[in-house]
Design an enzyme around this catalytic site. Structure first.
Site, PDB file in Angstrom:
ATOM      1  N   ASP A 129       0.780  -1.235   0.000  1.00  0.00           N
ATOM      2  CA  ASP A 129       0.000   0.000   0.000  1.00  0.00           C
ATOM      3  C   ASP A 129       0.812   1.286   0.000  1.00  0.00           C
ATOM      4  O   ASP A 129       0.321   2.329   0.428  1.00  0.00           O
ATOM      5  CB  ASP A 129      -0.917  -0.006   1.231  1.00  0.00           C
ATOM      6  CG  ASP A 129      -0.133  -0.207   2.518  1.00  0.00           C
ATOM      7  OD1 ASP A 129       1.087   0.055   2.521  1.00  0.00           O
ATOM      8  OD2 ASP A 129      -0.737  -0.618   3.532  1.00  0.00           O
ATOM      9  N   GLU A 188      -0.146  -9.155  -0.946  1.00  0.00           N
ATOM     10  CA  GLU A 188      -0.781  -8.556   0.234  1.00  0.00           C
ATOM     11  C   GLU A 188      -1.999  -7.720  -0.204  1.00  0.00           C
ATOM     12  O   GLU A 188      -2.174  -6.562   0.166  1.00  0.00           O
ATOM     13  CB  GLU A 188       0.186  -7.689   1.064  1.00  0.00           C
ATOM     14  CG  GLU A 188      -0.304  -7.470   2.492  1.00  0.00           C
ATOM     15  CD  GLU A 188       0.595  -6.575   3.335  1.00  0.00           C
ATOM     16  OE1 GLU A 188       1.514  -7.116   3.972  1.00  0.00           O
ATOM     17  OE2 GLU A 188       0.384  -5.350   3.357  1.00  0.00           O
ATOM     18  N   GLU A 197      -2.320   5.160   2.684  1.00  0.00           N
ATOM     19  CA  GLU A 197      -2.221   3.737   2.327  1.00  0.00           C
ATOM     20  C   GLU A 197      -3.561   3.100   1.948  1.00  0.00           C
ATOM     21  O   GLU A 197      -3.615   2.252   1.060  1.00  0.00           O
ATOM     22  CB  GLU A 197      -1.579   2.948   3.472  1.00  0.00           C
ATOM     23  CG  GLU A 197      -0.087   3.223   3.671  1.00  0.00           C
ATOM     24  CD  GLU A 197       0.209   4.477   4.479  1.00  0.00           C
ATOM     25  OE1 GLU A 197      -0.755   5.122   4.982  1.00  0.00           O
ATOM     26  OE2 GLU A 197       1.391   4.833   4.622  1.00  0.00           O
TER      27      GLU A 197
HETATM   28  C1  UD1 Z   1       6.544   5.083   3.774  1.00  0.00           C
HETATM   29  C2  UD1 Z   1       5.187   4.657   3.234  1.00  0.00           C
HETATM   30  C3  UD1 Z   1       4.381   3.950   4.306  1.00  0.00           C
HETATM   31  C4  UD1 Z   1       5.178   2.837   4.944  1.00  0.00           C
HETATM   32  C5  UD1 Z   1       6.512   3.365   5.430  1.00  0.00           C
HETATM   33  C6  UD1 Z   1       7.359   2.240   5.964  1.00  0.00           C
HETATM   34  C7  UD1 Z   1       4.052   6.035   1.557  1.00  0.00           C
HETATM   35  C8  UD1 Z   1       3.247   7.247   1.303  1.00  0.00           C
HETATM   36  N1  UD1 Z   1       4.431   5.850   2.828  1.00  0.00           N
HETATM   37  O1  UD1 Z   1       6.330   6.088   4.761  1.00  0.00           O
HETATM   38  O2  UD1 Z   1       3.200   3.425   3.741  1.00  0.00           O
HETATM   39  O3  UD1 Z   1       4.433   2.311   6.028  1.00  0.00           O
HETATM   40  O4  UD1 Z   1       7.208   3.971   4.336  1.00  0.00           O
HETATM   41  O5  UD1 Z   1       8.418   2.715   6.754  1.00  0.00           O
HETATM   42  O6  UD1 Z   1       4.349   5.297   0.645  1.00  0.00           O
HETATM   43  N2  UD1 Z   1      13.884   8.655   5.053  1.00  0.00           N
HETATM   44  C9  UD1 Z   1      15.257   8.582   5.056  1.00  0.00           C
HETATM   45  N3  UD1 Z   1      15.857   7.374   4.782  1.00  0.00           N
HETATM   46  C10 UD1 Z   1      15.144   6.245   4.548  1.00  0.00           C
HETATM   47  C11 UD1 Z   1      13.740   6.317   4.578  1.00  0.00           C
HETATM   48  C12 UD1 Z   1      13.127   7.531   4.820  1.00  0.00           C
HETATM   49  O7  UD1 Z   1      15.947   9.578   5.264  1.00  0.00           O
HETATM   50  O8  UD1 Z   1      15.751   5.191   4.302  1.00  0.00           O
HETATM   51  C13 UD1 Z   1      13.232   9.978   5.298  1.00  0.00           C
HETATM   52  C14 UD1 Z   1      13.388  10.922   4.078  1.00  0.00           C
HETATM   53  O9  UD1 Z   1      13.532  12.219   4.534  1.00  0.00           O
HETATM   54  C15 UD1 Z   1      12.048  10.733   3.361  1.00  0.00           C
HETATM   55  C16 UD1 Z   1      11.129  10.613   4.553  1.00  0.00           C
HETATM   56  O10 UD1 Z   1      11.837   9.802   5.487  1.00  0.00           O
HETATM   57  O11 UD1 Z   1      11.734  11.807   2.518  1.00  0.00           O
HETATM   58  C17 UD1 Z   1       9.767  10.009   4.271  1.00  0.00           C
HETATM   59  O12 UD1 Z   1       9.837   8.809   3.515  1.00  0.00           O
HETATM   60  P1  UD1 Z   1       8.491   8.283   2.776  1.00  0.00           P
HETATM   61  O13 UD1 Z   1       8.774   6.988   2.134  1.00  0.00           O
HETATM   62  O14 UD1 Z   1       7.921   9.367   1.923  1.00  0.00           O
HETATM   63  O15 UD1 Z   1       7.459   8.129   3.969  1.00  0.00           O
HETATM   64  P2  UD1 Z   1       7.450   7.111   5.189  1.00  0.00           P
HETATM   65  O16 UD1 Z   1       6.860   7.851   6.335  1.00  0.00           O
HETATM   66  O17 UD1 Z   1       8.762   6.473   5.319  1.00  0.00           O
END
Ligand code: UD1
Ligand code: UDP
Length: 375
Positions: A99, A121, A135
């Site tokens: 999702d 899933e 999601e």
């Molecule tokens: C995302 C998914 C969520 C999932 C989660 C798992 C979407 C909208 N959200 O949310 O469904 O449950 O991942 O963890 O698809 N960042 C880092 N390094 C990383 C990962 C993230 O620095 O390895 C930081 C970055 O600043 C990035 C921010 O986290 O821009 C948000 O990442 P994003 O994937 O947009 O959202 P999540 O809250 O991680």
């Protein structure tokens, strides 16, 4: 007969964990299938930890993560950049998981390419478009597009049938999270990492509450309330240690570090590598989380879970009694945690081992199903 082409796409930590065993299962069947892996790298460090553990080298890496990224650009970039991959590899089947933005945007791009879309899933629902956000809509959109729905449980299949999805296209497989967990628990026991050895020393014999949290709908006020609850629990139970591997999202790190940074029995650490996190779950007395994946893993490990969400698309563990929903209400998080710690009978009931999400053979079922369509 010519081999069919299969593209497995994922972007975040939980998708990688849950797709890794599927990648392995497809690669084992390389006489029938040509399989390639594409990562959008919606996550970077947290994705790379998983790729390293499962020894997966992606064939395509879109390297899309930007600090503090937003949903608009991320979604658009995934669709645009996948065009090239789809045009180069020309897959017959594209596999997406769950999702996330990667899931929804990939299913749209794969649909444009004419490939069959397979949703792993499939069928989880809260029927509330704002929770979890975004999601719930990501998975509904993916469900509309998908040609084949690999539903983890009877409940998820029933959700799809209620949306008039053709029942012939739905296969119940169990959740691949259990495939990953079973394979990894063995590895962790065989060879504990340096992190685990260090953690063992630091934690000593203390009872541990393990915490994770990241949901977008909890950003802002929700996280303030969650952190206040954790602070109260830490103060009232000084003999306990709260271990919190903090998600790398800046919107999570800021309130967590500000409110919990200076409390002596709260340990804020970087996200743990998957194998170390499994060890940590096993070492914990109870888990407080808003994570989807952790809700699925904990029943298999016999760990009670308080879920900091108002809704869950995973009712199976709630029905089994391992998981309770506490939302982001400070008082409720505190009172339920303290009650669980003080009430031995209740704690024992919630710690009973359950396996509502699978038997570790989900990926085998998925590959067998695809093979049956091709023969
Ligand atoms: C995302 C998914 C969520 C999932 C989660 C798992 C979407 C909208 N959200 O949310 O469904 O449950 O991942 O963890 O698809 N960042 C880092 N390094 C990383 C990962 C993230 O620095 O390895 C930081 C970055 O600043 C990035 C921010 O986290 O821009 C948000 O990442 P994003 O994937 O947009 O959202 P999540 O809250 O991680
Ligand atoms: N996880 C991990 N390291 C951590 C915290 C979680 O490897 O420090 C794993 C956990 O075992 C589960 C998955 O990450 O398999 C859950 O990811 P997350 O909570 O980020 O996403 P969700 O499941 O809510 O989409």
């Amino acid at each position: 007969m010519a081999k069919t082409k299969h593209l497995i796409v994922f972007g975040t930590r939980p998708e990688a964990i849950k797709m890794a065993p599927l990648v392995k299962e497809f690669l084992k069947n390389n006489l029938h299938f040509e399989t390639k892996v594409c990562v959008t790298a919606q996550h970077r460090e947290m994705l790379d930890q998983v790729l390293e553990f499962f020894e997966i080298t992606p064939d395509f890496d879109l390297d899309l993560m930007k600090p503090n990224q937003n949903l608009y650009n991320l979604t658009a970039e995934i669709i645009v950049q996948l065009k090239e991959v789809l045009e180069e590899f020309k897959p017959d089947y594209v596999y997406v998981h769950g999702d996330t933005s990667t899931t929804m945007a990939t299913s749209i791009a794969a649909f444009y390419s004419g490939a069959k879309v397979c949703h792993v899933e499939a069928g989880l629902r809260t029927h509330n478009k704002w929770s979890p956000f975004p999601e719930e809509i990501n998975r509904q959109v993916t469900g509309r597009i998908a040609d084949i729905h690999f539903a983890p449980t009877e409940t998820s299949k029933a959700n799809l049938l209620l949306e008039n999805i053709n029942k012939e296209s739905v296969v119940i497989t169990g959740n691949t999270v259990i495939d990953a967990l079973m394979e990894s628990v063995e590895k962790v026991t065989e060879k504990p990492s340096k992190t685990i050895q260090d953690l063992e020393k630091t934690l000593g014999k203390k009872d541990i509450i393990l915490v994770t949290g990241h949901r977008r709908e909890n950003h802002g006020d929700g996280f303030e309330k969650i952190c206040k609850a954790l602070k109260t629990i830490a103060i009232q139970k000084p003999e306990l240690l709260i271990v919190y591997p903090v998600h790398l999202n800046p919107k999570v790190k800021e309130p967590v570090n500000r409110i919990l940074g200076e409390i002596s029995n709260i340990m804020l650490i970087d996200p743990l590598a998957y194998q170390d996190f499994i060890w940590m779950m096993n070492r914990s007395k109870l888990i407080i989380t808003d994570s989807g994946g952790v809700q699925e893993e904990a029943p298999s490990l016999g760990k009670p879970v308080l879920v900091m969400r108002d809704t869950t698309e995973r009712p199976e563990a709630v029905d089994a009694g391992t998981v309770i929903l506490v939302g982001t209400n400070t008082e409720l998080i505190v009172s339920e945690t303290l009650d669980l710690l003080n009430n031995t009978e209740r704690f024992k009931h919630m710690s009973t081992l359950h396996n509502p999400y699978g038997d570790g053979k989900a990926c085998e079922r998925i590959v067998n199903h695809i093979q049956s369509l091709e023969s």
